[in-house]
Scaffold this active site. Sequence first.
Site, short mmCIF file in Angstrom:
data_model
loop_
_atom_site.label_atom_id
_atom_site.label_comp_id
_atom_site.label_asym_id
_atom_site.label_seq_id
_atom_site.Cartn_x
_atom_site.Cartn_y
_atom_site.Cartn_z
N CYS A 23 43.35 31.60 13.13
CA CYS A 23 44.35 32.55 12.61
C CYS A 23 45.25 33.07 13.73
O CYS A 23 44.79 33.76 14.64
CB CYS A 23 43.65 33.72 11.93
SG CYS A 23 44.77 35.02 11.41
N LYS A 50 33.93 35.86 1.87
CA LYS A 50 34.38 37.14 2.40
C LYS A 50 33.46 38.27 1.95
O LYS A 50 33.13 38.36 0.76
CB LYS A 50 35.81 37.43 1.96
CG LYS A 50 36.84 36.48 2.55
CD LYS A 50 38.25 36.81 2.07
CE LYS A 50 39.26 35.82 2.64
NZ LYS A 50 40.64 36.09 2.18
N VAL A 63 42.64 39.14 7.37
CA VAL A 63 42.30 39.66 8.69
C VAL A 63 43.48 39.38 9.62
O VAL A 63 44.30 38.51 9.32
CB VAL A 63 41.01 38.99 9.23
CG1 VAL A 63 39.79 39.47 8.47
CG2 VAL A 63 41.08 37.47 9.19
#
Length: 224
Positions: A23, A50, A63
């Site tokens: 990410c 999650k 996130v």
Amino acid sequence: MASAAEPKYDIAVKAVGGKLADCPFCHRSLLTLEEKHVPYTKTFIDFANKPQWLLDVNPAGSVPVMKELATGEWIVDSGTIQDYLEEKFPDPPLGTAEDSPQIGLDVLGKFGAFIKSSPEEAAEKEADLVECLRGLDAHLTAHGPFIGGAAPCATDCAVMPRLYHMQVGTKYFRDWEMPAELAALRQYMDTFMSRDSWKNTYYSPEMVIAGWEAHGIKKLVPAQ
């Protein structure tokens, strides 16, 4: 890498197989923590499973989210986290997202459009990406070695993860590399990747590739 000092924050970030994953927004926040030498710990989030507490904190389920351990306060979104850390820990200064140079931030979108493009669109999308990279190269030539000048700024922490995705993804999915004449940009990436902040927040090219494959991106097969 969490500091040996008593951690002040815990930050939830994307992970795969118990390892830091791809990410770029989590990476932005981690780089900011590292550049400011703020002690922290990480909580790894498996996107396939999650936890409910994450959805309670951030119903979008995205996130990074960061918790101040002393107060229990949650800070959501990489831009908000970056500005929060600048206010709390002004030294060394990185600036806020808004007052740092606004350049290079569109590279992720340009790169994504290129690797998703059809054969008919590829030349146009490649040209858009190259134009974006040339603009960043020109800025670095005039103002470098970092986007913020002599030292990294908030924009560096946001742009470098995007450039990393671009570097890995274009090579793997399109067998494409940045034009050789973008010397300032190449030097910039090499310089930033040699910093401890990058080494302490590194994830492998394989993580980047797997992340884009999960979004349906496929390696281009040359015409026979």
